[in-house]
Design a protein around this motif. Sequence first.
Motif, PDB file in Angstrom:
ATOM      1  N   THR A   1       0.837  -1.193   0.000  1.00 55.59           N
ATOM      2  CA  THR A   1       0.000   0.000   0.000  1.00 55.59           C
ATOM      3  C   THR A   1       0.874   1.247   0.000  1.00 55.59           C
ATOM      4  O   THR A   1       2.050   1.200   0.361  1.00 55.59           O
ATOM      5  CB  THR A   1      -0.911   0.032   1.249  1.00 55.59           C
ATOM      6  OG1 THR A   1      -0.084  -0.012   2.422  1.00 55.59           O
ATOM      7  CG2 THR A   1      -1.860  -1.137   1.257  1.00 55.59           C
TER       8      THR A   1
ATOM      9  N   ASN B   1       0.234   5.392   1.105  1.00 58.75           N
ATOM     10  CA  ASN B   1      -0.696   6.413   1.571  1.00 58.75           C
ATOM     11  C   ASN B   1      -0.172   7.811   1.295  1.00 58.75           C
ATOM     12  O   ASN B   1      -0.632   8.783   1.869  1.00 58.75           O
ATOM     13  CB  ASN B   1      -0.974   6.242   3.074  1.00 58.75           C
ATOM     14  CG  ASN B   1       0.302   6.390   3.903  1.00 58.75           C
ATOM     15  OD1 ASN B   1       1.407   6.419   3.339  1.00 58.75           O
ATOM     16  ND2 ASN B   1       0.152   6.485   5.211  1.00 58.75           N
TER      17      ASN B   1
ATOM     18  N   ASN C   1     -10.891  -3.453 -10.812  1.00 59.31           N
ATOM     19  CA  ASN C   1     -11.854  -2.935  -9.826  1.00 59.31           C
ATOM     20  C   ASN C   1     -13.145  -2.459 -10.479  1.00 59.31           C
ATOM     21  O   ASN C   1     -13.950  -1.763  -9.832  1.00 59.31           O
ATOM     22  CB  ASN C   1     -11.218  -1.780  -9.043  1.00 59.31           C
ATOM     23  CG  ASN C   1     -10.120  -2.245  -8.104  1.00 59.31           C
ATOM     24  OD1 ASN C   1     -10.372  -2.700  -6.993  1.00 59.31           O
ATOM     25  ND2 ASN C   1      -8.873  -2.139  -8.550  1.00 59.31           N
TER      26      ASN C   1
ATOM     27  N   GLU D   1      -3.093   7.104  -7.202  1.00 63.21           N
ATOM     28  CA  GLU D   1      -3.601   8.149  -6.301  1.00 63.21           C
ATOM     29  C   GLU D   1      -4.175   9.307  -7.103  1.00 63.21           C
ATOM     30  O   GLU D   1      -5.194   9.896  -6.723  1.00 63.21           O
ATOM     31  CB  GLU D   1      -2.473   8.661  -5.395  1.00 63.21           C
ATOM     32  CG  GLU D   1      -1.971   7.650  -4.366  1.00 63.21           C
ATOM     33  CD  GLU D   1      -2.929   7.474  -3.201  1.00 63.21           C
ATOM     34  OE1 GLU D   1      -3.915   8.237  -3.126  1.00 63.21           O
ATOM     35  OE2 GLU D   1      -2.709   6.568  -2.381  1.00 63.21           O
TER      36      GLU D   1
ATOM     37  N   PRO E   1      -7.527   2.461  -5.704  1.00 63.10           N
ATOM     38  CA  PRO E   1      -6.819   1.889  -4.554  1.00 63.10           C
ATOM     39  C   PRO E   1      -5.446   1.335  -4.951  1.00 63.10           C
ATOM     40  O   PRO E   1      -5.252   0.864  -6.077  1.00 63.10           O
ATOM     41  CB  PRO E   1      -7.739   0.753  -4.091  1.00 63.10           C
ATOM     42  CG  PRO E   1      -8.537   0.392  -5.297  1.00 63.10           C
ATOM     43  CD  PRO E   1      -8.715   1.660  -6.065  1.00 63.10           C
ATOM     44  N   THR E   2      -4.513   1.388  -4.005  1.00 60.54           N
ATOM     45  CA  THR E   2      -3.154   0.894  -4.270  1.00 60.54           C
ATOM     46  C   THR E   2      -2.931  -0.505  -3.693  1.00 60.54           C
ATOM     47  O   THR E   2      -1.806  -0.992  -3.676  1.00 60.54           O
ATOM     48  CB  THR E   2      -2.113   1.866  -3.665  1.00 60.54           C
ATOM     49  OG1 THR E   2      -2.354   1.979  -2.256  1.00 60.54           O
ATOM     50  CG2 THR E   2      -2.212   3.235  -4.310  1.00 60.54           C
ATOM     51  N   ASN E   3      -4.007  -1.150  -3.224  1.00 61.99           N
ATOM     52  CA  ASN E   3      -3.857  -2.473  -2.593  1.00 61.99           C
ATOM     53  C   ASN E   3      -3.370  -3.541  -3.568  1.00 61.99           C
ATOM     54  O   ASN E   3      -2.726  -4.512  -3.165  1.00 61.99           O
ATOM     55  CB  ASN E   3      -5.197  -2.924  -1.987  1.00 61.99           C
ATOM     56  CG  ASN E   3      -5.697  -1.958  -0.931  1.00 61.99           C
ATOM     57  OD1 ASN E   3      -4.893  -1.333  -0.253  1.00 61.99           O
ATOM     58  ND2 ASN E   3      -7.004  -1.817  -0.808  1.00 61.99           N
TER      59      ASN E   3
END
Length: 531
Positions: A163, A165, A395, A434, A439-441
């Motif tokens: 991840t 942030n 996604n 971002e 999402p970066t998962n």
Amino acid sequence: MTNKGTDLLHEINGHAMPSSASTDRILEKSAQKSFGERLMEFLRKNLLVILTVSGVLVGVGLGMMVRNMNLTKAQMTYFAFPGEMLLRMLKMIILPLVVCSLISGAASLDTRSLGKLGGIAVAYFLVTTLIASGIGVALAFIIKPGVGAGALNTNSLGLESVTSNKETADSFLDLARYWIFLSFMLQYATDYKMVAAGNDTNGTTLYQKVPIGTETDGMNILGLVLFAMVFGVALKKLGEEGEELIRFFNAFNEATMVLVSWIMWYIPFGIMFLVGSKIVEMEDVVLLVTSLGKYIFASILGHVIHGGIVLPLIYFGFTRKNPYSFLSGLITPFTTAFATCSSSATLPSMIKCVEENNGVDKRISRFILPIGATVNMDGAAIFQCIAAVFIAQLNNAELNAGQIFTILVTATASSVGAAGIPAGGIITIAIILEAIGLPTNDLSLMLAVDWIVDRTTTVVNVEGDALGAGILHHINQQEMKKQQEQQQDGELAEIRVEAVANVQAEEETSPLVMHQTKALGSTPEAIESVL
């Protein structure tokens, strides 16, 4: 007499060599060379290339054999040791090579040439990276690697989640900070901490996320490049006072290239174990390839299109020369790039081969290639765009025109800051995700197959640098020819003016000649007899 002189001039300009006994003997000797002698000469010239390619092939076979032996983690480390030593050697030489080559290159060019070449290089890097980003986005929408793979996630492949942030704005600010050189072995990175910002009406403490600066391990090549360039220009401005230091860096640069030539003979052996150890470390390759096969195919196809068609066409458009003959002299650095997955580690062999095999001016190659290895990442831009669209499809997110434009611009900008190390581009994908709100998962999915995609990525990266150096060399040669022609025209004009002036002076100061000319003007026969 005049016609013979003209014919002789045409022969010289047409490179017609006069017949002589010595040239005849040379031609006879070359014609008499046997097939064995020609084969030995070919092997002698291309021995390093043959050994390097053989190292990759033997490494694959060795890795497949050792893979079945079920080595422990410690035994794998020992097996990979020769390959690790190669990477350490190449990284050891990067620092002096980049600093000395850029300082001597910037100091050897006058400010006008430096500005012009720098402007052309920046435009070339920017345009090729934008084209690469466009190819990546187009292929991702045509092949659709993420469609139908909704069930695919990190847990199904047994991968650790990755991840990020970090805010997009902070990522670009970090990129700007890289340009200011503070330390050889530290990079600036933004982190966050929660700071108490007072209480609300209920008495609950309110916290704000505040960015703080941290330093991470890793060579700050971007800052190093800018510092070396500016320092070289400063030395040039010093004039005679800076000459001694310029000569020192030139000598340091030549000594570094000698070290590079020694290291290059270790490359085939090191690559063999580097490739072999990667194959031994692979886990369930079949599962990864079947799950992410379309993503891998799209990325490699993008690299083939850009590296095999687009970049050669750009080179041909500028130079009108065969790009593939130029690239054929760079097999050793391409093989090194494929094995090491590092643009920076490929830089030493690339500089040597571009100069020796393709005849690129040292001032051009040692100025442009270190910059290109840092900021020109065409291959990275392709797979970053494909990865961003892949994760969006994964996604079930529909991308609008604004988001696609954001991907193109962000991929072009973030590829500049991508570290020239293995898996350096994975971190920059987080910036793109971002920026478009994804999402970066799922970044760990990219990391799982990065060891495959990163090889063709690095080859395209260094190919773009080399062809850029070839284009700049051609432009520089054309400029030099124009200047020489202008100088020759100027010198001829001066000679004509002096000749006319001398004739006028003789006529004014020689009344005898004037008298004879006037007296004999009416009788050509008399003039001939006098002559």
